[in-house]
Design a protein around this motif. Structure first.
Motif, PDB file in Angstrom:
ATOM      1  N   UNK A 116      -1.718  -4.591  -1.947  1.00 49.87           N
ATOM      2  CA  UNK A 116      -1.775  -5.900  -2.584  1.00 49.87           C
ATOM      3  C   UNK A 116      -2.938  -5.965  -3.566  1.00 49.87           C
ATOM      4  N   UNK A 117      -4.059  -5.360  -3.173  1.00 49.90           N
ATOM      5  CA  UNK A 117      -5.235  -5.381  -4.039  1.00 49.90           C
ATOM      6  C   UNK A 117      -5.076  -4.424  -5.220  1.00 49.90           C
ATOM      7  N   UNK A 118      -4.512  -3.233  -4.971  1.00 49.80           N
ATOM      8  CA  UNK A 118      -4.423  -2.257  -6.066  1.00 49.80           C
ATOM      9  C   UNK A 118      -3.438  -2.707  -7.138  1.00 49.80           C
ATOM     10  N   UNK A 119      -2.458  -3.534  -6.769  1.00 45.07           N
ATOM     11  CA  UNK A 119      -1.504  -4.008  -7.783  1.00 45.07           C
ATOM     12  C   UNK A 119      -2.198  -4.798  -8.882  1.00 45.07           C
ATOM     13  N   UNK A 120      -3.360  -5.399  -8.548  1.00 46.49           N
ATOM     14  CA  UNK A 120      -4.083  -6.201  -9.526  1.00 46.49           C
ATOM     15  C   UNK A 120      -4.880  -5.301 -10.479  1.00 46.49           C
ATOM     16  N   UNK A 121      -5.145  -4.055 -10.038  1.00 40.88           N
ATOM     17  CA  UNK A 121      -6.009  -3.171 -10.809  1.00 40.88           C
ATOM     18  C   UNK A 121      -5.331  -2.733 -12.108  1.00 40.88           C
ATOM     19  N   UNK A 122      -6.171  -2.323 -13.074  1.00 40.95           N
ATOM     20  CA  UNK A 122      -5.657  -1.940 -14.382  1.00 40.95           C
ATOM     21  C   UNK A 122      -5.209  -0.487 -14.426  1.00 40.95           C
ATOM     22  N   UNK A 123      -5.684   0.316 -13.489  1.00 43.24           N
ATOM     23  CA  UNK A 123      -5.450   1.760 -13.569  1.00 43.24           C
ATOM     24  C   UNK A 123      -3.992   2.112 -13.284  1.00 43.24           C
ATOM     25  N   UNK A 124      -3.466   3.137 -13.977  1.00 44.89           N
ATOM     26  CA  UNK A 124      -2.070   3.514 -13.768  1.00 44.89           C
ATOM     27  C   UNK A 124      -1.812   4.047 -12.360  1.00 44.89           C
ATOM     28  N   UNK A 125      -2.828   4.610 -11.719  1.00 43.33           N
ATOM     29  CA  UNK A 125      -2.633   5.180 -10.383  1.00 43.33           C
ATOM     30  C   UNK A 125      -2.501   4.105  -9.309  1.00 43.33           C
ATOM     31  N   UNK A 126      -2.684   2.857  -9.722  1.00 43.22           N
ATOM     32  CA  UNK A 126      -2.694   1.771  -8.743  1.00 43.22           C
ATOM     33  C   UNK A 126      -1.459   1.792  -7.854  1.00 43.22           C
ATOM     34  N   UNK A 127      -1.647   1.640  -6.581  1.00 43.96           N
ATOM     35  CA  UNK A 127      -0.509   1.493  -5.681  1.00 43.96           C
ATOM     36  C   UNK A 127       0.040   2.797  -5.157  1.00 43.96           C
ATOM     37  N   UNK A 128      -0.345   3.933  -5.764  1.00 45.90           N
ATOM     38  CA  UNK A 128       0.165   5.193  -5.233  1.00 45.90           C
ATOM     39  C   UNK A 128      -0.525   5.526  -3.917  1.00 45.90           C
ATOM     40  N   UNK A 129       0.149   6.324  -3.125  1.00 42.24           N
ATOM     41  CA  UNK A 129      -0.386   6.748  -1.831  1.00 42.24           C
ATOM     42  C   UNK A 129      -1.770   7.385  -1.993  1.00 42.24           C
ATOM     43  N   UNK A 130      -1.906   8.222  -3.037  1.00 30.74           N
ATOM     44  CA  UNK A 130      -3.184   8.914  -3.244  1.00 30.74           C
ATOM     45  C   UNK A 130      -4.317   7.924  -3.441  1.00 30.74           C
ATOM     46  N   UNK A 143      -6.839   8.756   6.675  1.00 31.65           N
ATOM     47  CA  UNK A 143      -5.566   8.242   6.189  1.00 31.65           C
ATOM     48  C   UNK A 143      -4.650   7.791   7.307  1.00 31.65           C
ATOM     49  N   UNK A 144      -4.925   8.212   8.561  1.00 33.11           N
ATOM     50  CA  UNK A 144      -4.082   7.726   9.671  1.00 33.11           C
ATOM     51  C   UNK A 144      -4.200   6.213   9.835  1.00 33.11           C
ATOM     52  N   UNK A 145      -5.304   5.654   9.326  1.00 33.92           N
ATOM     53  CA  UNK A 145      -5.511   4.216   9.487  1.00 33.92           C
ATOM     54  C   UNK A 145      -4.622   3.398   8.551  1.00 33.92           C
ATOM     55  N   UNK A 146      -3.934   4.076   7.626  1.00 33.97           N
ATOM     56  CA  UNK A 146      -3.155   3.384   6.602  1.00 33.97           C
ATOM     57  C   UNK A 146      -2.098   2.469   7.211  1.00 33.97           C
ATOM     58  N   UNK A 147      -1.482   2.898   8.301  1.00 29.94           N
ATOM     59  CA  UNK A 147      -0.411   2.100   8.878  1.00 29.94           C
ATOM     60  C   UNK A 147      -0.851   1.323  10.111  1.00 29.94           C
TER      61      UNK A 147
END
Lengths: 262, 643
Positions: A116-130, A143-147
């Motif tokens: 939700x937060x990365x969608x607001x960001x300007x960077x093209x990588x926003x929202x990707x898993x990486x 990264x296990x904490x992601x879910x």
């Protein structure tokens, strides 16, 4: 952004009165408050409950409308921005709150909160898993904490996620409103270390709000002391907290257990 | 960064969606009964709309009128037209449930929408919504039904609109109240700080958290509709012949009750059965959703038979309060989970013991165990508490009650929560005094005024103030007065200054120090704040994961901590050694939950100095001259090996 010369963020004459019950005068939370924040520095704000320090944070984030005054970030009016300016502000100034129990929606995972937060960001990588994994990594979570859901995380971990969420838009300024106050003592220091590391790596400027003078002294370059909605003293951290001039600051320092003999 | 990586609690399996959780906890019989009613209703609707319906229902027509159950090919008898009651009821149930579903859909949607509109979309919207809610709330459903019936004639749809357009206001009020709380949650503020709009936040963050309350209200709406439909059909505003509904069955059955009671009897039984089940379900859901309802039922405290009094006669005189191997556990159906293990303490008169620990360390449980007053759900699983040499397990309830207050008193963190908001502060203190030492109210008032003055509330006006008229600091002073008015020998103060401003805290600390000297008390001061305890206590016990990790004189422990946890706590505080803006020495990981305490050394997962023995044998609290530490590799010995 401006590195030298004019400050990155400045405010002056901020006023806010909360309406009282039944038409009474109410409570003056901010009374002619101003501040300046330079890139990469930490401005500590100390004060007791009711001093207006959290209202100041909310006004700067447009979560509470101010009654008067000006606040600018990099030339943008922070109190009444246009739609495009508001987006720029959102990407530049973020906030981390106090309560690790309410910092995340109990029904949403870490992944959803960060996405939700990365969608607001300007960077093209926003929202990707990486990008999400990078964010978690930057606050020391795997990264296990992601879910994971909030109830599966400890208070310190939830506060790290809240910091990661603020960092997701790559801001220049982070307002930390009592962000370690509710944490266990043994966890506080690791979150403070994280904030210091991030400042060094990313050149962040902090507005660090706390009632805890020891913590503010450790984190801040400059300190501002507030009482009843007014700024009573400000200056470098060493000046204010080691050689206080205002009686209120002295009283405040005298009541901190163990601070003198550290 | 790796040093600061949190050691997570084991992740509980499966996502906890609210609905799934609610369903899992609901008693099987409620779900089965509701499902049976719904299936019967659906069968009834299919039946009614099938071509053979009239053939089935009428069977042998008017000749069968008023048939008794199990006669003339009927199961539950026949009505005045010879229609089999069981088929009328099935079809009626179907219509009533359909009606209830429609009402619930309208009322829930409208209630949710209006509640959100009122609480999250600005002041003007709120004013309009609140007015509409109030008007709707005051408007009788029957009157609206009459108006709608006047427009479109009576019928099932009149019932649906009359109920749907009034019931929603109940949900809207609750939704509005909940959103007023939810909108101040940090995650909602964070989403706003990220620039998200109100509609997005409503759908993503608010509505999911409102689903449980909507489900609860929906069950009530269904039950209410079943009853209201019966009422409206009874007075002729609802279902019209030949449409069956439960209410219609009842109305017709009532008219012909003298000839045959069976339609009325079985119709009523169906309504009672359905509504009772729905209300039980509603009650259950309310308990589930109310956080206070989730506290496990108290199991009577199992207090072991009194241990032989070990206290030597001379020790009994100087030791005011002692604990021997006291253990406390949370009692759960799946087995007891320990929260306090083998607490042993001996408190001399005129001394202050500081108990320091983080959340979950067991420090507050220890305080409650020393009082013999464990909260519901906790049981003392072993050990004994001695008050001046007497084992409290040997005291009866009356003696315990008498001694609590006179011998030992407690001051809580939240003083305001420990008094009754409806009585003045002075009256409550005087009442305590009179309950313990019978005296007339004038004398009790004098003594109370004296104690209030002693804690710094000298103005007699404070006697007549209500709790809400006092500030946090004044309230804590009043709580101290209430605890001390009986002149107890032991005062337990559980985080009494947490949440107070630093300047107020300092005043309370010096007040307690003065009173201890003056009244010759023993004080146990419980806190998470090492610096604070160092100011007030003579001795200190550092607790970690339900055990005392280290204990001794304050100055000794703080100057030369032996346990790695104590040392970590001291060093990790800003201003203790690390220069400003440099990294602090941090203790890795998190405080573990009681269920996750290691069987060996409980600090092991966070310890940087573990030996091989640490993962094999649990260390005992060991030492001499009042200085004890629970560690195989205490800090002092490490220094020796390095040197």
């Amino acid at each position: 952004m401006t590195r030298h010369g004019s400050p990155l963020l400045s405010a002056s004459g901020l006023r806010k009165r909360y309406p009282g019950a039944g038409g009474r005068a109410g409570h003056l939370a901010l009374d002619d408050v101003g501040l300046e924040l330079n890139a990469g520095e930490t401005l500590g704000i100390v004060g007791e409950s009711g001093s207006g320090k959290s209202t100041l944070a909310r006004v700067l984030m447009r979560l509470t409308p101010a009654d008067g005054g000006v606040a600018t970030y990099d030339g943008i009016d922070m109190l009444r921005p246009s739609a495009t300016e508001a987006l720029r502000l959102t990407r530049a100034v973020q906030i981390v709150f106090q309560d690790p129990n309410s910092s995340m929606n109990p029904r949403r995972t870490v992944r959803q909160a960060l996405a939700e937060a990365t969608r607001v960001a300007a960077t093209p990588a926003a929202g990707t898993e990486d990008r999400l994994v990078d964010l978690l990594d930057s606050v020391g979570l795997s990264r296990e904490k992601l879910d994971a859901y909030p109830h599966q995380l400890s208070g310190g971990q939830r506060q790290r996620v809240a910091i990661a969420r603020a960092l997701a838009v790559s801001p220049n300024v982070v307002i930390a409103d009592e962000c370690v106050s509710a944490l266990d003592v043994s966890v506080q220091s690791s979150v403070l270390n994280l904030l210091l590391d991030l400042q060094r790596e990313l050149g962040l400027a902090y507005i660090f709000i706390s009632h805890d003078l020891s913590v503010v002294r450790h984190m801040s370059d400059r300190v501002m002391v507030m009482k009843s909605g007014r700024v009573v003293e400000q200056g470098t951290s060493a000046d204010v907290l080691l050689r206080p001039r205002h009686t209120y600051t002295r009283e405040l320092l005298a009541s901190v257990p163990g601070l003198g003999d550290g | 960064m790796s040093a600061a990586v949190d050691i997570g609690r084991p992740v509980r399996a499966g996502a906890q969606s609210g609905v799934a959780r609610i369903l899992r906890g609901t008693p099987r019989w409620m779900l089965v009964t509701v499902a049976l009613f719904v299936l019967a209703g659906i069968a009834g609707l299919f039946l009614m709309w099938s071509p053979d319906y009239s053939k089935l229902v009428f069977r042998q027509s008017l000749r069968n009128a008023y048939a008794a159950p199990l006669t003339k090919g009927t199961l539950l008898g026949a009505d005045q037209l010879g229609r089999a009651v069981e088929y009328r009821l099935l079809a009626g149930l179907g219509i009533s449930l359909l009606c209830a579903a429609a009402v619930t859909l309208i009322a829930t949607t409208l209630g949710l929408f209006m509640g959100l509109l009122g609480s999250f979309f600005g002041r003007t919207a709120d004013r309009v919504v609140t007015t509409v809610i109030d008007v709707t709330w005051a408007y009788p459903t029957i009157l609206l039904a009459v108006v709608i019936a006047g427009i479109q004639g009576p019928g099932v749809s009149t019932v649906i609109w009359a109920l749907g357009l009034t019931l929603w206001s109940a949900l809207a009020r609750i939704v509005r109240a909940q959103v007023l709380v939810l909108r101040e949650q940090d995650y909602v503020l964070a989403a706003r700080a990220l620039g998200y709009g109100r509609v997005y936040i409503s759908l993503r963050h608010l509505v999911p958290n409102l689903v449980p309350v909507c489900i609860l209200m929906a069950t009530l709406f269904v039950a209410l509709t079943i009853i209201a439909e019966a009422g409206l059909s009874f007075i002729g505003l609802g279902a019209q012949s030949p449409t069956p509904s439960l209410g219609k069955t009842l109305a017709e059955g009532f008219s012909f009750a003298s000839s045959s009671p069976w339609p009325l009897v079985f119709g009523s039984l169906t309504i009672i059965g359905l509504v009772t089940t729905l209300n039980a379900l509603g009650d259950h859901l309310r308990d589930t959703l109310d956080p206070k309802g989730t506290i496990p039922l108290p199991r009577l405290g199992i207090i072991r038979p009194p241990a032989p009094a070990l206290a030597a006669p001379d020790e009994a005189r100087t030791v005011a309060l002692a604990a021997r191997d006291v253990s406390v556990a949370i009692s759960r159906p799946s087995g007891d989970v320990p929260v306090l293990t083998s607490l042993s303490l001996a408190l001399s008169q005129n001394r202050t013991l500081g108990i320091v620990g983080e959340s979950g360390s067991g420090k507050s449980v220890a305080a409650r165990a020393l009082l013999g007053l464990l909260p519901a759900g906790l049981v003392q699983s072993g050990g004994s508490v001695l008050w001046q040499g007497r084992d409290i397990a040997a005291l009866d309830a009356e003696a315990l009650r008498r001694e609590r207050g006179r011998f030992i008193a407690l001051v809580f963190q939240d003083a305001r929560a420990s008094v009754d908001p409806l009585y003045t502060v002075g009256a409550q203190i005087a009442e305590t005094l009179q309950a313990h030492f019978p005296q007339d109210s004038a004398a009790a008032r004098q003594a109370t005024l004296g104690m209030l003055a002693r804690v710094g509330l000298a103005d007699p006006a404070y006697f007549d103030r209500y709790p809400h008229q006092l500030s946090g600091g004044q309230m804590q002073r009043a709580a101290l007065a209430a605890a001390l008015v009986l002149r107890p020998r032991v005062l337990i103060a559980d985080e009494p200054t947490t949440g107070l401003d630093a300047t107020t805290q300092k005043k309370i600390v010096s007040l307690v120090r003065e009173l201890r000297r003056e009244l010759g008390m023993t004080v146990i001061w419980i806190s998470h704040d090492l610096d604070l305890v160092s100011e007030i206590a003579d001795d200190i016990a550092v607790m970690y994961a339900g055990q005392v990790a280290e204990t001794g004189a304050v100055a000794d422990v703080l100057r030369a901590p032996s346990h790695p946890y104590t040392r970590g706590l001291i060093e990790s505080r800003p201003g203790r050694g690390a220069a400003p803006k440099t990294r602090l020495p941090a203790i890795a990981g998190n405080v573990p939950e009681p269920a996750d305490w290691p069987a060996t050394c409980r600090f092991l997962p966070r310890c940087g100095q573990a030996l091989a023995a640490c993962s094999m044998v649990q260390p005992a609290l060991d030492g001499a001259h009042g200085r004890q530490v629970r560690c195989h590799n205490p800090v002092a010995r490490q220094a020796e090996t390095v040197a």
